[in-house]
Design an enzyme around this catalytic site. Sequence first.
Site, PDB file in Angstrom:
ATOM      1  N   PHE A  56       0.765  -1.099  -0.053  1.00 46.95           N
ATOM      2  CA  PHE A  56      -0.168   0.099   0.027  1.00 46.95           C
ATOM      3  C   PHE A  56       0.913   1.240   0.043  1.00 46.95           C
ATOM      4  O   PHE A  56       0.276   2.324  -0.441  1.00 46.95           O
ATOM      5  CB  PHE A  56      -1.041   0.002   1.252  1.00 46.95           C
ATOM      6  N   CYS A  87       9.442   1.892   3.353  1.00 42.26           N
ATOM      7  CA  CYS A  87      10.392   0.828   3.844  1.00 42.26           C
ATOM      8  C   CYS A  87      11.755   1.145   3.992  1.00 42.26           C
ATOM      9  O   CYS A  87      12.355   0.524   4.626  1.00 42.26           O
ATOM     10  CB  CYS A  87      10.289  -0.192   2.501  1.00 42.26           C
TER      11      CYS A  87
HETATM   12  P1  NAD Z   1       1.432  -6.569   2.947  1.00 43.30           P
HETATM   13  O1  NAD Z   1       2.614  -7.614   3.184  1.00 43.30           O
HETATM   14  O2  NAD Z   1       0.308  -6.729   4.003  1.00 43.30           O
HETATM   15  O3  NAD Z   1       0.849  -6.686   1.687  1.00 43.30           O
HETATM   16  C1  NAD Z   1       1.435  -6.601   0.465  1.00 43.30           C
HETATM   17  C2  NAD Z   1       0.874  -7.268  -0.623  1.00 43.30           C
HETATM   18  O4  NAD Z   1       0.660  -8.806  -0.058  1.00 43.30           O
HETATM   19  C3  NAD Z   1      -0.544  -6.679  -0.992  1.00 43.30           C
HETATM   20  O5  NAD Z   1      -0.689  -6.815  -2.360  1.00 43.30           O
HETATM   21  C4  NAD Z   1      -1.405  -7.775  -0.357  1.00 43.30           C
HETATM   22  O6  NAD Z   1      -2.779  -7.525  -0.810  1.00 43.30           O
HETATM   23  C5  NAD Z   1      -0.732  -9.209  -0.298  1.00 43.30           C
HETATM   24  N1  NAD Z   1      -0.830  -9.753   0.879  1.00 43.30           N
HETATM   25  C6  NAD Z   1      -1.686  -9.469   2.072  1.00 43.30           C
HETATM   26  N2  NAD Z   1      -1.489 -10.623   2.824  1.00 43.30           N
HETATM   27  C7  NAD Z   1      -1.434 -11.719   2.078  1.00 43.30           C
HETATM   28  C8  NAD Z   1      -1.552 -13.138   2.424  1.00 43.30           C
HETATM   29  N3  NAD Z   1      -1.811 -13.497   3.466  1.00 43.30           N
HETATM   30  N4  NAD Z   1      -1.320 -13.970   1.236  1.00 43.30           N
HETATM   31  C9  NAD Z   1      -0.657 -13.551  -0.045  1.00 43.30           C
HETATM   32  N5  NAD Z   1      -0.606 -11.908  -0.043  1.00 43.30           N
HETATM   33  C10 NAD Z   1      -1.145 -11.271   0.859  1.00 43.30           C
HETATM   34  O7  NAD Z   1       2.321  -5.171   3.091  1.00 43.30           O
HETATM   35  P2  NAD Z   1       1.676  -3.793   3.128  1.00 43.30           P
HETATM   36  O8  NAD Z   1       1.169  -3.673   4.683  1.00 43.30           O
HETATM   37  O9  NAD Z   1       0.813  -3.345   2.022  1.00 43.30           O
HETATM   38  O10 NAD Z   1       2.929  -2.809   3.066  1.00 43.30           O
HETATM   39  C11 NAD Z   1       3.771  -2.328   4.119  1.00 43.30           C
HETATM   40  C12 NAD Z   1       5.020  -3.520   4.039  1.00 43.30           C
HETATM   41  O11 NAD Z   1       5.668  -3.410   2.802  1.00 43.30           O
HETATM   42  C13 NAD Z   1       5.907  -3.037   5.132  1.00 43.30           C
HETATM   43  O12 NAD Z   1       6.412  -4.316   5.570  1.00 43.30           O
HETATM   44  C14 NAD Z   1       7.045  -2.427   4.371  1.00 43.30           C
HETATM   45  O13 NAD Z   1       8.634  -2.669   4.634  1.00 43.30           O
HETATM   46  C15 NAD Z   1       7.120  -3.276   3.086  1.00 43.30           C
HETATM   47  N6  NAD Z   1       7.765  -2.710   2.103  1.00 43.30           N
HETATM   48  C16 NAD Z   1       8.992  -3.056   1.533  1.00 43.30           C
HETATM   49  C17 NAD Z   1       9.633  -2.375   0.514  1.00 43.30           C
HETATM   50  C18 NAD Z   1      11.226  -2.979   0.187  1.00 43.30           C
HETATM   51  O14 NAD Z   1      11.488  -2.425  -0.792  1.00 43.30           O
HETATM   52  N7  NAD Z   1      11.624  -3.818   0.793  1.00 43.30           N
HETATM   53  C19 NAD Z   1       9.042  -1.388  -0.178  1.00 43.30           C
HETATM   54  C20 NAD Z   1       7.968  -0.861   0.184  1.00 43.30           C
HETATM   55  C21 NAD Z   1       7.087  -1.671   1.248  1.00 43.30           C
END
Ligand code: NAD
Length: 498
Positions: free
Chosen positions: A152, A284
């Site tokens: 998100f 992130c």
């Molecule tokens: P999230 O893990 O909740 O969701 C990410 C994606 O996974 C979404 O599209 C979501 O629909 C999907 N998802 C959610 N639950 C799932 C499940 N049980 N099984 C399969 N898919 C699922 O993450 P978020 O809250 O959207 O984003 C924030 C996180 O992303 C933070 O941990 C942040 O550090 C990380 N992030 C990392 C980077 C990087 O470059 N390392 C960059 C941006 C964000």
Amino acid sequence: MSDLPLIPHWINGAPVPSTSGRTAPVFDPALGVATKNVGLANRAEIDAAIESAALAFPAWRDASLAKRTQVMFAFRELLNSRKGELAEIITSEHGKVLSDALGEITRGQEVVEFACGIQDLLKGFYSENASTNVDVYTVRQPIGVVGVISPFNFPAMVPLWFVPVAIAAGNTVVLKPSEKDPSAAIWLAQILKEAGLPDGVFTVLNGDKEAVDGLLTHPDVAAVSFVGSTPIAKYVYETGAANGKRVQALGGAKNHMLVLPDADLDLVADSAINAGFGSAGERCMAISVVVAVEPVADVLIDKLTERMAKLVVGDGRRSCDMGPLVTEAHRDKVASYIDVAAKDGATVVVDGRGIEVDADAAGFWLGPTLLDRVPTSSTVYTEEIFGPVLSIVRVASYDEGVNLINSGAFGNGTAIFTNDGGAARRFQNEIQVGMVGINVPIPVPVAYHSFGGWKQSLFGDTKVHGIEGVHFYTRAKAVTSRWLDPSHGGINLGFPQN
Ligand code: NAD
């Protein structure tokens, strides 16, 4: 289902409303109300999206490099001239301030510009006369349908880390955006179509775990790029790999800023504020821990609190520094860490709970928060908080600070602040983190380098964009060729040797 507008999928060059009967609300975080619903794909919709991308692949793969990069150039021009529209969409669903939304689009646009010159990276190499009259050359070819699953916090930039490179390299893409702020993906799909991208080359599949699992298991998907929290990244990596996919899965982070006593503390304070509270800490690469090598902590805290008092929190569409958090549940989770910090013995120097804002009271507000003397055994220190909460950990020496950072589970970004070139050089060599800033708090590399962390911040061995991104979306083929002139070469059961 409510009367709110339904955000559709984008399949075969057109919006397709979901008929699955499953939806998720999309909030305006500054107003605290749902303003839209997004359809969550069922099996039939997942299959339709992937099949459309698979059908589009052969023609797009064979489209000339000139054609593919012309589309990228046109896309870049449209994105650049209309980025204001996209920024408003991002602010209305994510909550970040408009200038920050424009900033993320600009960083994404850099990857489009990188992809405009992809010809140079797809050239391969050629060895003439490797054996007598035998030439050997290597070409890079696209891999097929690529799934991109995004979080998100960067609804435009993260998809743009992947989509331009994958498409310019000749692949077709199915993007599964976050269900919290999916409209940016649909806007990008419309703009790509206007830029001349053939139908089916870029697809948006809205959904939740079911759509992710569909991409991870469907036989027509060749590779998956994922960005999100660490537990889901690990799951995506393991499931995708078990199903024979190429996977890069970027996870969470806990980024430290090491401050040496000789650093310019005004620069440190400005940098920690920008990197800790920009985008409400939902980055992130946000700095979440300042590791202060004593005796700097007390002076630094004075400088931080002075600056924090001036930060304006409010509706990102109006003039302010920081917007709300993305959802009520996320705001409450982040706020709960402040209780934990106090219970675990930290000092709550600035408490962002109950902040009064010049905006709708129903918004998902949490003010900038500063914690001092955070115990490294506390979950406030060990877990990713992903909100406007900055922790200070005091250490006695450079070595203690480096050992602390290196013992962490994550390895996304880190920074050192010092005026000692030798110490900075030692830090860049010793630190076990994938992206390092020297007097730069958020060291996100430019598009022609590659983005990605180490340890629990990246599963898979290939980073994002730059040369590593091009390699992830292509595979090398080595060709050994002999054109006989004038006749055949005779029988020889061994390897050719000269
Ligand atoms: P999230 O893990 O909740 O969701 C990410 C994606 O996974 C979404 O599209 C979501 O629909 C999907 N998802 C959610 N639950 C799932 C499940 N049980 N099984 C399969 N898919 C699922 O993450 P978020 O809250 O959207 O984003 C924030 C996180 O992303 C933070 O941990 C942040 O550090 C990380 N992030 C990392 C980077 C990087 O470059 N390392 C960059 C941006 C964000």
